[in-house]
Design a protein around this motif. Structure first.
Motif, short mmCIF file in Angstrom:
data_model
loop_
_atom_site.label_atom_id
_atom_site.label_comp_id
_atom_site.label_asym_id
_atom_site.label_seq_id
_atom_site.Cartn_x
_atom_site.Cartn_y
_atom_site.Cartn_z
N GLU A 321 41.84 30.06 49.74
CA GLU A 321 41.99 28.95 50.69
C GLU A 321 43.00 27.93 50.18
OE1 GLU A 321 39.30 25.59 53.07
OE2 GLU A 321 38.35 27.01 51.70
N GLN A 322 42.92 27.60 48.89
CA GLN A 322 43.85 26.62 48.33
C GLN A 322 45.30 27.11 48.41
OE1 GLN A 322 44.84 24.34 44.07
NE2 GLN A 322 43.02 25.64 44.23
N LEU A 323 45.53 28.36 48.04
CA LEU A 323 46.88 28.89 48.06
C LEU A 323 47.41 29.01 49.48
CD1 LEU A 323 46.62 31.64 45.28
CD2 LEU A 323 47.52 29.31 45.09
N SER A 324 46.52 29.36 50.42
CA SER A 324 46.92 29.45 51.82
C SER A 324 47.30 28.08 52.38
CB SER A 324 45.80 30.07 52.65
OG SER A 324 46.14 30.12 54.01
N ASN A 325 46.51 27.07 52.04
CA ASN A 325 46.82 25.71 52.51
C ASN A 325 48.11 25.18 51.89
OD1 ASN A 325 44.51 25.63 54.08
ND2 ASN A 325 43.25 24.67 52.50
N LEU A 326 48.34 25.54 50.64
CA LEU A 326 49.57 25.10 49.98
C LEU A 326 50.80 25.85 50.49
CD1 LEU A 326 48.32 24.88 46.27
CD2 LEU A 326 49.16 22.96 47.65
N ASN A 327 50.59 27.07 50.99
CA ASN A 327 51.69 27.93 51.39
C ASN A 327 52.58 28.27 50.21
OD1 ASN A 327 52.36 29.42 53.63
ND2 ASN A 327 52.85 27.63 54.89
N ILE A 328 51.94 28.66 49.10
CA ILE A 328 52.66 29.08 47.92
C ILE A 328 52.21 30.49 47.55
CG2 ILE A 328 51.00 28.08 46.27
CD1 ILE A 328 53.42 27.42 44.46
N HIS A 329 53.18 31.30 47.11
CA HIS A 329 52.90 32.68 46.74
C HIS A 329 53.40 32.90 45.32
CE1 HIS A 329 52.10 33.63 51.01
NE2 HIS A 329 53.08 32.78 51.24
N PHE A 330 52.52 33.36 44.44
CA PHE A 330 52.88 33.65 43.05
C PHE A 330 53.19 35.14 42.93
CE2 PHE A 330 49.80 30.04 42.46
CZ PHE A 330 50.75 29.10 42.05
N VAL A 331 54.42 35.47 42.53
CA VAL A 331 54.83 36.87 42.55
C VAL A 331 55.37 37.38 41.22
CG1 VAL A 331 55.34 36.77 45.03
CG2 VAL A 331 57.19 36.37 43.37
N ALA A 332 55.34 36.59 40.16
CA ALA A 332 55.74 37.13 38.86
C ALA A 332 54.81 38.25 38.47
CB ALA A 332 55.73 36.03 37.81
N SER A 333 55.27 39.11 37.58
CA SER A 333 54.50 40.29 37.22
C SER A 333 53.11 39.96 36.70
CB SER A 333 55.27 41.10 36.16
OG SER A 333 54.58 42.26 35.82
N GLU A 334 52.96 38.81 36.05
CA GLU A 334 51.66 38.43 35.50
C GLU A 334 50.60 38.25 36.58
OE1 GLU A 334 54.41 38.02 32.32
OE2 GLU A 334 54.53 37.29 34.38
N PHE A 335 51.01 38.06 37.83
CA PHE A 335 50.07 37.85 38.94
C PHE A 335 49.68 39.15 39.64
CE2 PHE A 335 52.31 33.79 38.53
CZ PHE A 335 51.25 32.90 38.49
N ALA A 336 50.25 40.26 39.23
CA ALA A 336 49.99 41.52 39.91
C ALA A 336 48.54 41.96 39.71
CB ALA A 336 50.93 42.60 39.39
N LYS A 337 47.98 42.54 40.75
CA LYS A 337 46.62 43.07 40.65
C LYS A 337 46.60 44.46 40.03
CE LYS A 337 45.23 40.19 44.53
NZ LYS A 337 44.90 40.12 45.96
N GLN A 338 47.77 45.09 39.96
CA GLN A 338 47.93 46.37 39.27
C GLN A 338 49.22 46.33 38.47
OE1 GLN A 338 47.71 49.08 42.68
NE2 GLN A 338 45.72 49.80 41.95
N GLU A 339 49.19 46.89 37.27
CA GLU A 339 50.36 46.97 36.40
C GLU A 339 50.93 45.59 36.04
OE1 GLU A 339 51.71 50.06 35.18
OE2 GLU A 339 49.81 50.79 35.97
N ALA A 340 50.06 44.61 35.86
CA ALA A 340 50.51 43.26 35.50
C ALA A 340 51.28 43.29 34.19
CB ALA A 340 49.30 42.33 35.38
N GLY A 341 52.38 42.56 34.17
CA GLY A 341 53.22 42.48 32.99
C GLY A 341 54.39 43.44 33.02
N TYR A 342 54.26 44.54 33.74
CA TYR A 342 55.32 45.53 33.79
C TYR A 342 56.25 45.29 34.98
CZ TYR A 342 52.44 48.10 30.43
OH TYR A 342 51.71 48.47 29.33
N LEU A 343 57.39 46.02 34.99
CA LEU A 343 58.29 45.95 36.13
C LEU A 343 57.56 46.34 37.41
CD1 LEU A 343 61.34 47.77 34.47
CD2 LEU A 343 61.06 45.30 34.79
N GLU A 344 56.72 47.36 37.32
CA GLU A 344 55.93 47.80 38.48
C GLU A 344 55.05 46.66 38.99
OE1 GLU A 344 54.36 51.16 40.99
OE2 GLU A 344 56.21 50.70 39.92
#
Length: 359
Positions: A321-344
């Motif tokens: 809810e907070q991120l939706s209200n802010l309208n911000i999207h975190f897309v660096a690899s560290e935020f990935a739900k799979q393969e975090a940290g990698y190029l994938e």
């Protein structure tokens, strides 16, 4: 939406975000703090051919990572297998000679022909050059109503931008270091951002280039492992055709220790270690390169410099809810739900965010 989506960060996640938005005909503006794109993808140029480079950042694409492989293929880039034929050398404490171990193993890894930076170049070539701004360092974010107010330092000139939707393509800890979250985020969000380590941020990488991959002549893979250091791992970093020979190593000395010596001293220590493994042939290097990522203020903070390396895992629970209200999207690899940290991981994080733009 009256303003373009603003993307902060021009590494793989930022450029891929721009690429996806462009395919959707969604206007965007990418702000990159440095004078070059790529983020943690960085190249050391070959001393004899500027078209060939060696990776000072991410090197490998893994067979189980389909999205980065598909992106590379769609951009008409070539991959080749990491050289691993031959034996491994091992350095034990107080050992006068390295131990030679038969077979380097058969783990399959892929590399990009001419270096990983070709991926950055290829993505950049797909984009509208007027929508990519280098040397634009974001110094403040504020949320006013439905709009983000963005203050930028461009070569000592202050500029201001406004957008309704924001994509942050920088690591979690860099959000806390550079994007003034105290002005727009809850303490819970700030704490979670602060707690996620930036993958490989505390590391340093060394490269030595040679006229010839002499280790291959001796049935050596180029792989070395050490319990002494300064490098804890060494691998063959040669270009695909092996005319451009190189070895790279991960430096295992903690940042607080290696920061007490000069760059030249660290290079000399790495070169001496290669001589331990390979003898006089290793003394004929045509070039040395080193990148200490812990010293890059746009990659590492004090936590990354001092804490043990661990895989990133960002906890999104309760933040929707907070991120939706802010309208911000975190897309660096560290935020990935799979393969975090990698190029994938970077590709996964961007794809998940872009879905919200079309739904």
């Amino acid at each position: 939406m009256t303003n373009p989506v603003i993307i902060i960060g021009g590494g793989l996640a930022g450029l891929y975000s721009a690429y996806k938005l462009q395919l959707l005909n969604i206007p965007y503006l990418l702000l990159e703090a440095k004078s070059q794109l790529g983020g943690r993808i960085l190249a050391a140029p070959s001393p004899i051919n500027s078209d060939v480079s060696f990776d000072l950042g991410p090197t490998w694409i893994f067979p189980h990572q389909p999205k980065i492989q598909a992106l590379v293929k769609s951009l008409h880039l070539s991959v080749f297998e990491q050289y691993s034929k031959g034996d491994v050398l091992y350095q034990a404490p107080n050992s006068k000679q390295p131990q030679q171990i038969a077979g380097a193993g058969d783990m399959q890894l892929f590399r990009l022909k001419h270096g990983m930076n070709t991926l950055i170049t290829a993505l950049h070539e797909q984009l509208n050059p007027d929508s990519i701004l280098l040397d634009h360092n974001v110094t403040e974010l504020k949320k006013s109503g439905d709009s983000w107010q963005i203050t930028v330092n461009h070569l000592s000139n202050i500029k201001h931008f406004t957008t309704e939707k924001l994509i942050s393509a920088i690591p979690a800890r860099m959000v806390t270091a550079h994007l003034t979250p105290e002005l727009w985020a809850t303490p819970t969000l700030i704490n979670r951002l602060s707690s996620v380590p930036t993958w490989m941020a505390g590391q340093a990488k060394f490269i030595a280039t040679f006229e010839h991959a002499f280790w291959r002549d001796k049935n050596l893979s180029g792989q070395c492992f050490s319990r002494v250091g300064p490098m804890v791992e060494v691998h063959d970093a040669s270009a695909e055709d092996s005319n451009y020979a190189a070895l790279f190593g991960f430096i295992g000395v903690p940042y607080l220790s290696r920061s007490q010596v000069t760059k030249e001293q660290l290079i000399q220590a790495c070169a001496k270690q290669l001589s331990y493994f390979y003898g006089k042939d290793a003394e004929k290097a045509t070039g040395y390169f080193i990148k200490d990522w812990a010293e890059d203020k746009f990659v590492a903070n004090r936590g990354d410099q001092t804490q043990p390396s661990q895989h990133p895992e960002f906890d999104f629970s309760g933040l929707d809810e907070q991120l939706s209200n802010l309208n911000i999207h975190f897309v660096a690899s560290e935020f990935a739900k799979q393969e975090a940290g990698y190029l994938e991981g970077a590709i996964n994080a961007v794809d998940d965010a872009i879905k919200l733009f079309v739904n």
